[in-house]
Design a protein around this motif. Structure first.
Motif: not given
Length: 359
Positions: A303-310, A312-328
């Motif tokens: 699950v991916d988010f953006f955090w507006d540090e200034a 203080g809000t955490v924004y939902f971006n997207e969810i991936n149900t088969m995310p990558g399993f690569t070395s990175i």
């Protein structure tokens, strides 16, 4: 103890084909030959299904389109396995579970999950509805909003609303008034940041809309959020067993985290865990579980988010149900940072797939 027969399906006929191959290489290396009998099935870019007869741990790409034999999941529940076709003869190969290491369309969107449901075969990952909702950014947004989870303001368009340049100019005017610049244009159904463009003026927005429409009949235009990109891995079947990992951070080597920034730019960094306040970490973990369970996901997700540090809000971006399993890839990295080895992660995902109740 008898081994479980695992059909690992990888490749796929979409733009994430190469990422799937890299993810599958990690999965193959993590599957213990003492526990599993592995049946690798490669889907070519043109959509052919081929049994990869290379030994486990061998090269699962080059040459298979020449020596591979057609092998497909049979939807007949009496077979409960794979049908291999060679020399005009068909042979059934029983399997216990399918591990669809497929990203994007025809793999992460509920299609192959539906085939497994027809066949009566257990499989790793979310079911049809969870996969489909997560793949479609618009509907994932709708679920997030219904749960009260904050996300960036956006406008959704369908292709028939953008048929002419007059339509697109009207949309650009609407975007400028409601969202302003800069903004991001995304195909609603796409992964690995493919087809996403940043627009800082009308000309860039029009170009971005045309590019997104090449990939999907539905697009999103989102207000750009200035903040840090945070990610969290989730495993479980949404039955009181959901576990959220450490929180990681993406530091892009480019203006934003494009496909090239992910896989080709060595200056991009993935930090696991992220150097963030404890309350932000717990907010991200809590929201990850909420959206995972809210879309009826199971097995795994990132699950991916953006955090507006200034602000203080955490924004939902997207969810991936088969995310990558690569070395990175962040999904295994974050679980590694939480104390799990990659073979333990793969074992757990297979266990979850086998234990998930299906009607």
């Amino acid at each position: 103890m008898s081994k479980l027969s695992v059909a690992v399906i990888y490749g796929g006929c979409n733009v994430e084909h190469e990422v799937s191959k890299a993810s599958a290489a990690t999965i193959f290396a993590a599957l213990s030959p003492d526990k599993y009998s592995v049946l690798p099935i490669y889907i070519t870019k043109s959509g052919r299904w081929l049994l990869d007869d290379m030994p486990q741990g061998g090269t699962h790409s080059g040459g298979i389109e020449e020596f591979g034999r057609t092998a497909v999941i049979c939807p007949d529940r009496g077979e409960r396995g794979v049908i291999r076709l060679a020399s005009g003869k068909a042979r059934g190969i029983p399997i216990d579970i399918v591990f669809p290491v497929l990203h994007g369309r025809q793999g992460e969107d509920g299609t192959i999950q539906g085939l497994c449901e027809l066949a009566g075969l257990p499989y790793v990952g979310s079911g049809v509805i969870g996969s489909a909702i997560a793949m479609d950014k618009y509907y994932a947004n709708v679920v997030a909003q219904s749960l009260g989870i904050v996300r960036a303001p956006y406008i959704a368009y369908k292709a028939h609303e953008l048929r002419s340049e007059q339509d697109i100019n009207a949309a650009a005017k609407h975007v400028r008034g409601k969202l302003g610049y800069p903004c991001f244009v995304k195909p609603s159904n796409s992964g690995s940041s493919v087809g996403i463009s940043k627009a800082c003026n009308k000309a860039q927005l029009v170009k971005a809309i045309h590019a997104a429409l090449e990939l999907d009949r539905k697009i999103l235009v989102e207000k750009a959020i200035t903040g840090r990109e945070l990610e969290c891995s989730v495993i479980g079947n949404g039955e009181g067993d959901t576990f959220a990992s450490e929180v990681g951070e993406i530091v892009s080597g480019e203006e934003f985290y494009t496909y090239d920034a992910k896989y080709h730019n060595s200056s991009s960094q993935t930090l696991a865990p992220a150097d963030i306040p404890a309350e932000v970490r717990e907010t991200v973990r809590k929201l990850s579980v909420e959206i995972f369970e809210g879309i009826d996901a199971c097995g795994l997700a990132r699950v991916d988010f953006f955090w507006d540090e200034a602000g203080g809000t955490v924004y939902f971006n997207e969810i991936n149900t088969m995310p990558g399993f690569t070395s990175i890839s962040m999904f295994p990295m974050l679980l590694n940072a939480s104390g799990f080895t990659t073979p333990q992660i793969v074992d757990k995902l297979i266990e979850l797939g086998m234990s998930r109740r299906r009607v």
